[in-house]
Design a protein around this motif. Structure first.
Motif, short mmCIF file in Angstrom:
data_model
loop_
_atom_site.label_atom_id
_atom_site.label_comp_id
_atom_site.label_asym_id
_atom_site.label_seq_id
_atom_site.Cartn_x
_atom_site.Cartn_y
_atom_site.Cartn_z
N UNK A 47 -17.77 9.44 78.93
CA UNK A 47 -18.51 8.18 78.87
C UNK A 47 -19.12 8.09 77.48
N UNK A 48 -18.78 7.04 76.74
CA UNK A 48 -19.28 6.88 75.37
C UNK A 48 -19.78 5.46 75.16
N UNK A 49 -20.84 5.36 74.36
CA UNK A 49 -21.40 4.05 74.03
C UNK A 49 -22.21 4.17 72.75
N UNK A 50 -22.43 3.02 72.14
CA UNK A 50 -23.32 2.91 70.99
C UNK A 50 -24.63 2.29 71.45
N UNK A 51 -25.72 2.71 70.80
CA UNK A 51 -27.01 2.04 70.94
C UNK A 51 -27.40 1.61 69.54
N UNK A 52 -27.72 0.34 69.37
CA UNK A 52 -28.06 -0.18 68.05
C UNK A 52 -29.35 -0.97 68.12
N UNK A 53 -30.29 -0.64 67.24
CA UNK A 53 -31.55 -1.37 67.13
C UNK A 53 -31.43 -2.32 65.96
N UNK A 54 -31.42 -3.60 66.23
CA UNK A 54 -31.23 -4.61 65.19
C UNK A 54 -32.42 -4.68 64.22
N UNK A 55 -33.61 -4.35 64.68
CA UNK A 55 -34.79 -4.41 63.81
C UNK A 55 -34.76 -3.32 62.74
N UNK A 57 -32.06 -1.22 62.21
CA UNK A 57 -30.71 -0.98 61.73
C UNK A 57 -30.16 0.37 62.15
N UNK A 58 -30.89 1.11 62.98
CA UNK A 58 -30.45 2.45 63.42
C UNK A 58 -29.41 2.34 64.53
N UNK A 59 -28.41 3.24 64.45
CA UNK A 59 -27.34 3.26 65.45
C UNK A 59 -27.10 4.69 65.89
N UNK A 60 -26.87 4.88 67.19
CA UNK A 60 -26.57 6.19 67.75
C UNK A 60 -25.31 6.06 68.62
N UNK A 61 -24.40 7.01 68.43
CA UNK A 61 -23.22 7.16 69.30
C UNK A 61 -23.55 8.23 70.32
N UNK A 62 -23.41 7.90 71.60
CA UNK A 62 -23.65 8.84 72.70
C UNK A 62 -22.32 9.12 73.37
N UNK A 63 -21.98 10.40 73.53
CA UNK A 63 -20.73 10.79 74.18
C UNK A 63 -21.05 11.86 75.21
N UNK A 64 -20.65 11.63 76.46
CA UNK A 64 -20.93 12.57 77.56
C UNK A 64 -19.63 13.01 78.22
N UNK A 65 -19.59 14.30 78.55
CA UNK A 65 -18.49 14.85 79.34
C UNK A 65 -19.00 14.99 80.76
N UNK A 66 -18.50 14.17 81.66
CA UNK A 66 -18.97 14.15 83.04
C UNK A 66 -18.31 15.22 83.91
N UNK A 67 -17.33 15.92 83.36
CA UNK A 67 -16.66 16.97 84.13
C UNK A 67 -17.51 18.23 84.18
#
Length: 135
Positions: A47-55, A57-67
């Motif tokens: 499961x992967x997603x980005x979180x981005x704060x527009x104010x 400009x910070x961005x984080x990529x989150x990647x999880x292994x659910x197995x």
């Protein structure tokens, strides 16, 4: 204590108040996105997603292994150009730095590389990694 490593990361604006951009849909046909032998679609275990704060400009990529049992030593996460357009990013390169790890930035990825080949990482069973994304 199991989640103590997350506490310092909650200072990151992308994690605190950032908007969500899911990546699983873009990786469902990617065989290097945690697909096991006999599976025809990816995304069951990763499961992967980005979180981005527009104010900020910070961005984080989150990647999880659910197995709980399978490591994925050669994972590739496709990040489409539309994700960078959504963030309003003008750059043509992106760097990744694992949060909570003193290791240096990765070598730069072009946006074309991320859209076609993906961000490369290894992910152990039941683990998650967070990366700050910068230009």
């Amino acid at each position: 204590t199991h989640y103590a490593w997350l506490c310092p990361m909650l200072q990151n604006p992308a994690l605190v108040k950032g908007k969500y951009y899911g990546l699983n849909w873009f990786n469902k046909s990617n065989p290097d996105y945690g697909r096991l032998e006999g599976e025809h679609v990816s995304g069951h275990w990763i499961y992967a997603f980005l979180r981005h704060d527009f104010e900020s400009g910070k961005t984080v990529l989150c990647v999880s292994n659910l197995s709980p049992e399978w490591d994925f030593p050669h994972l590739q996460v496709i990040i489409p150009k539309s994700a960078f357009e959504w963030m309003g990013w003008p750059p043509v390169r992106a760097y990744f730095k694992e949060l909570g790890n003193p290791s240096p930035l990765t070598d730069p990825y072009t946006l074309d590389e991320l859209a076609e080949e993906g961000f490369r990482l290894a992910l152990k069973a039941g683990k998650a990694l967070l990366f700050e994304v910068s230009s």
